[in-house]
Design an enzyme around this catalytic site. Structure first.
Site, PDB file in Angstrom:
ATOM      1  N   ARG A  44      62.973  89.246  51.207  1.00  8.95           N
ATOM      2  CA  ARG A  44      62.211  88.589  51.854  1.00  8.95           C
ATOM      3  C   ARG A  44      60.732  88.135  51.078  1.00  8.95           C
ATOM      4  O   ARG A  44      60.570  87.160  50.900  1.00  8.95           O
ATOM      5  CB  ARG A  44      61.845  88.880  53.197  1.00  8.95           C
ATOM      6  CG  ARG A  44      60.557  87.775  53.850  1.00  8.95           C
ATOM      7  CD  ARG A  44      60.757  88.143  55.481  1.00  8.95           C
ATOM      8  NE  ARG A  44      60.749  89.282  56.087  1.00  8.95           N
ATOM      9  CZ  ARG A  44      60.003  90.480  56.025  1.00  8.95           C
ATOM     10  NH1 ARG A  44      58.743  90.311  55.371  1.00  8.95           N
ATOM     11  NH2 ARG A  44      60.204  91.519  56.384  1.00  8.95           N
ATOM     12  N   TYR A  96      55.623  62.462  58.688  1.00  9.95           N
ATOM     13  CA  TYR A  96      57.086  63.042  59.132  1.00  9.95           C
ATOM     14  C   TYR A  96      56.960  63.414  60.559  1.00  9.95           C
ATOM     15  O   TYR A  96      55.988  64.114  60.835  1.00  9.95           O
ATOM     16  CB  TYR A  96      57.475  64.076  58.192  1.00  9.95           C
ATOM     17  CG  TYR A  96      59.116  64.532  58.595  1.00  9.95           C
ATOM     18  CD1 TYR A  96      60.015  64.050  58.731  1.00  9.95           C
ATOM     19  CD2 TYR A  96      58.902  65.782  59.138  1.00  9.95           C
ATOM     20  CE1 TYR A  96      61.443  64.326  58.978  1.00  9.95           C
ATOM     21  CE2 TYR A  96      60.202  66.424  59.526  1.00  9.95           C
ATOM     22  CZ  TYR A  96      61.142  65.697  59.436  1.00  9.95           C
ATOM     23  OH  TYR A  96      62.627  66.138  59.934  1.00  9.95           O
ATOM     24  N   ASP A 167      52.740  65.205  51.336  1.00 11.00           N
ATOM     25  CA  ASP A 167      54.147  65.431  51.420  1.00 11.00           C
ATOM     26  C   ASP A 167      54.710  64.356  50.410  1.00 11.00           C
ATOM     27  O   ASP A 167      54.521  62.971  50.718  1.00 11.00           O
ATOM     28  CB  ASP A 167      54.419  65.068  52.643  1.00 11.00           C
ATOM     29  CG  ASP A 167      55.992  65.288  53.115  1.00 11.00           C
ATOM     30  OD1 ASP A 167      56.760  65.225  51.986  1.00 11.00           O
ATOM     31  OD2 ASP A 167      56.576  65.595  53.980  1.00 11.00           O
ATOM     32  N   LYS A 192      66.197  66.765  50.806  1.00  6.48           N
ATOM     33  CA  LYS A 192      66.332  65.339  50.465  1.00  6.48           C
ATOM     34  C   LYS A 192      66.625  65.093  49.109  1.00  6.48           C
ATOM     35  O   LYS A 192      67.780  65.419  48.821  1.00  6.48           O
ATOM     36  CB  LYS A 192      65.144  64.541  51.191  1.00  6.48           C
ATOM     37  CG  LYS A 192      64.572  64.986  52.536  1.00  6.48           C
ATOM     38  CD  LYS A 192      65.462  64.757  53.600  1.00  6.48           C
ATOM     39  CE  LYS A 192      65.298  65.255  55.156  1.00  6.48           C
ATOM     40  NZ  LYS A 192      63.770  65.044  55.550  1.00  6.48           N
TER      41      LYS A 192
HETATM   42  C1  PLP Z   1      62.943  65.641  56.183  1.00  7.87           C
HETATM   43  C2  PLP Z   1      61.413  65.872  55.893  1.00  7.87           C
HETATM   44  C3  PLP Z   1      60.501  66.832  56.221  1.00  7.87           C
HETATM   45  C4  PLP Z   1      61.195  68.109  56.686  1.00  7.87           C
HETATM   46  O1  PLP Z   1      62.235  68.639  55.934  1.00  7.87           O
HETATM   47  P1  PLP Z   1      63.215  69.688  56.617  1.00  7.87           P
HETATM   48  O2  PLP Z   1      63.862  70.206  55.410  1.00  7.87           O
HETATM   49  O3  PLP Z   1      64.148  68.599  57.379  1.00  7.87           O
HETATM   50  O4  PLP Z   1      62.673  70.620  57.237  1.00  7.87           O
HETATM   51  C5  PLP Z   1      59.194  66.656  55.969  1.00  7.87           C
HETATM   52  N1  PLP Z   1      58.698  65.623  55.353  1.00  7.87           N
HETATM   53  C6  PLP Z   1      59.578  64.492  54.972  1.00  7.87           C
HETATM   54  C7  PLP Z   1      58.883  63.396  54.467  1.00  7.87           C
HETATM   55  C8  PLP Z   1      60.960  64.392  55.419  1.00  7.87           C
HETATM   56  O5  PLP Z   1      61.680  63.393  55.227  1.00  7.87           O
END
Ligand code: PLP
Length: 381
Positions: A44, A96, A167, A192
């Site tokens: 961890r 998000y 982000d 993503k």
């Molecule tokens: C999907 C997404 C997240 C969250 O990510 P996870 O891997 O699903 O926890 C955060 N910000 C954006 C812009 C996203 O598209």
């Protein structure tokens, strides 16, 4: 070296010269009695496969530090978890959905004051308090693809002693480089575009600030939301093709956008810069392309459900960044939790679908959208 080269070679250099990074599964490590400095002791806290992933992710962003997490949300939660009671944060209202929910529900429970900002472009000195510790934004936004000026917001935040968090999931370091615009930390959902194959969940926080990095590492240790080594390895493999995939996805997205803009069954197309000349200029300055996510609002009477049924190539699915084109209906899926007023403010109508464009042959994609839109128009007639 350029990012295309670095993406391919940055994960090399392990002990045996293996071109595929090894997966270190051990949860615990043998150390000499009394050796508290051994780099790897418990998974961890630190793991060689994860450390390699973090080295590659920091390298892609051009900064010294990266911390990897089990999901994008765990990375975002790590950012927020290091705020103190009494701190004030400014949060872009179009972030998000999970980030929004965290800021709205969790932060106040810890005595942190949150102001949601519908349009960060209107922020002034008066919106910052002595206690403002963080400004958190996303550009472009999901799914309205609105753009904020990262460089301007970094100056504004720094003038008030606050950090700017961005982000960067939709753009990735290939298309948008927030650190070169003044951001203090960047989060991404590696689920993503970085992964790109819908076969893993992961998140990353990158920073050039030693103090932010120390907090990010503490969050890995204290909350435990770290990626499994097998996931870290898969992500390392997938990152090698990020530039190739995303460039092709973007090329297809531009072609699909241009096709949709001309189509009588389409009312509006969302892409970074669609909203105004000013946003177009900001995006062109701070990013090198529109990315691969589009929003489409169909004309009155053209049913999004009918279009969704008629499309043969795209998968009807949430998430984005996959090599397959994915189509979803935000109002009934990703943004279902929002009330009608907030949805309207965020620009999410009942007739909007989001398209994350994949790497299929562009002519096949265009043919497929052409037949689906024609079919949906016929149904209206
Ligand atoms: C999907 C997404 C997240 C969250 O990510 P996870 O891997 O699903 O926890 C955060 N910000 C954006 C812009 C996203 O598209």
């Amino acid at each position: 070296m350029r990012i295309e080269t670095r993406a391919v070679i940055a994960s090399r250099g392990n002990e045996f010269g293996a071109l595929v990074p090894p997966v270190h599964l051990a949860s615990t490590y043998e150390t000499r009695p009394g050796d508290a400095e051994a780099p790897f002791q418990y998974q961890r806290v630190a793991n060689p496969t994860r450390s390699l992933l973090e080295k590659v992710l920091a390298d892609l962003d051009g900064v010294p530090y990266a911390a990897a997490y089990s999901t994008g949300m765990a990375a975002t939660a790590a950012v927020f978890s290091n705020l103190q009671q009494g701190d004030h944060v400014l949060v872009h209202a179009s972030v998000y959905g999970g980030t929004y929910r965290f800021a709205q529900k969790v932060l106040p429970q810890h005595g942190i004051d949150v102001t949601f900002v519908p349009d960060p472009g209107t922020l002034t000195d008066a919106d910052f308090r002595l206690s403002t510790a963080l400004l958190f934004v996303e550009s472009p936004t999901n799914p309205a693809l609105r753009v904020v000026d990262i460089e301007h917001l970094a100056h504004l935040a720094h003038r008030h002693g606050a950090h700017l968090a961005v982000d960067n999931t939709f753009m990735t370091p290939l298309l948008q480089r927030p650190f070169e615009l003044g951001a203090d930390l960047v989060v991404q959902s590696a689920t993503k575009f970085l992964g790109g194959h819908s076969d893993l969940l992961a998140g990353v926080l990158t920073t050039k600030d030693e103090g932010i990095y120390a907090d990010a590492v503490a969050a890995q240790k204290n909350y435990g939301g770290v990626p499994d080594p097998a996931v870290a390895q898969r992500l390392l493999q997938e990152i090698k093709t990020l530039p190739l995939r995303l460039r092709e996805q973007q090329r297809n997205a531009v072609a699909l956008r241009d096709f949709l803009l001309e189509h009588p069954a389409v009312e509006r197309v969302f892409y970074p810069g669609w909203f105004s000349e000013e946003e177009r200029r900001i995006h062109e300055r701070q990013a090198s392309g529109i990315g691969a996510v589009l929003g489409v609002e169909f004309a009155d009477g053209v049913s999004w459900e009918r279009v969704g049924e008629l499309l043969r190539i795209p998968a009807f699915a949430v998430s984005l960044g996959d090599v397959s084109t994915l189509v979803c209906h935000p109002a009934s899926s990703t943004h279902e939790d929002m009330d009608d007023v907030d949805r309207a403010v965020a620009g999410i109508s009942e007739n909007l679908v989001r398209i994350s464009v994949g790497i299929e042959h562009v002519d096949d994609l265009l043919d497929d959208f052409a037949q689906a839109l024609a079919g949906a128009q016929e149904a209206r007639a």
